[in-house]
Scaffold this motif. Structure first.
Motif, PDB file in Angstrom:
ATOM      1  N   ILE A 164       1.006  -1.394  -0.292  1.00 25.97           N
ATOM      2  CA  ILE A 164      -0.240  -0.098   0.226  1.00 25.97           C
ATOM      3  C   ILE A 164       0.849   1.160  -0.187  1.00 25.97           C
ATOM      4  O   ILE A 164       1.963   1.421   0.661  1.00 25.97           O
TER       5      ILE A 164
ATOM      6  N   SER B 144      -5.271   4.710   0.973  1.00 23.37           N
ATOM      7  CA  SER B 144      -4.144   4.876  -0.403  1.00 23.37           C
ATOM      8  C   SER B 144      -4.433   3.900  -1.516  1.00 23.37           C
ATOM      9  O   SER B 144      -6.042   3.119  -1.669  1.00 23.37           O
TER      10      SER B 144
ATOM     11  N   ASP C 293       1.078   5.981   0.219  1.00 26.23           N
ATOM     12  CA  ASP C 293      -0.142   7.106   0.340  1.00 26.23           C
ATOM     13  C   ASP C 293      -0.964   7.967  -1.337  1.00 26.23           C
ATOM     14  O   ASP C 293       0.089   7.141  -1.512  1.00 26.23           O
TER      15      ASP C 293
END
Length: 158
Positions: free
Chosen positions: A7, A147, A9
């Protein structure tokens, strides 16, 4: 357990790996701490669906709620059940994962969505807004990470 999902941001910074499992509770040792990891099987995202979307160049977004639990009550469970149903019935919803660490009294809930727009629609629902207003009843701390899932790999054996 399905393969980990990397993941990031929204700025493209890697946030870490998310490991997903089936609907049974499991205990894993993490630095001497016991953690319980499980998800709701009826809400679990399909590995093939996520991988297929990514292969086709379609986006997958996640909203991760990391929570330190005080104590749940009947109001919480009723509201949480409604929110789960609202999510499942929402366009663009792909699935949900849930983990708990009993030792640290923390939980992590991850919702998967087709777009940021569908995620935002869900977050603006009145029941979700009610949960936001009342979070201090049930949690002593929280963080939310939104995300974009850039990669997902699986050998199909989990």
């Amino acid at each position: 357990m399905t393969a980990p999902i990397v993941i990031f941001d929204l700025a493209g910074n890697e946030m870490g790996l998310v490991a997903m499992e089936g609907d049974r509770a499991n205990r894993k040792t993490n630095g001497g701490r016991q953690s319980r990891f499980y998800s709701h099987i009826d809400m679990k995202p399909s590995t093939r669906d996520i991988e297929g979307r990514l292969r086709e160049g379609k986006p997958v977004f996640s909203a991760t709620f990391n929570l330190r639990v005080k104590q749940y009550d009947e109001d919480f469970h009723s509201l949480n059940d409604r929110i789960d149903e609202i999510a499942k019935d929402s366009p663009g919803y792909l699935g949900k994962e849930y983990w708990a660490n009993d030792t640290e009294n923390t939980e992590s809930v991850i919702y998967y969505w087709e777009s940021l727009e569908t995620l935002k629609e869900f977050s603006n629902h009145p029941d979700h807004q009610e949960a936001k207003r009342n979070y201090q009843r049930w949690y002593s701390g929280y963080e939310i990470i939104v995300s974009r899932v850039l990669s997902h790999r699986s050998d199909g054996g989990l």
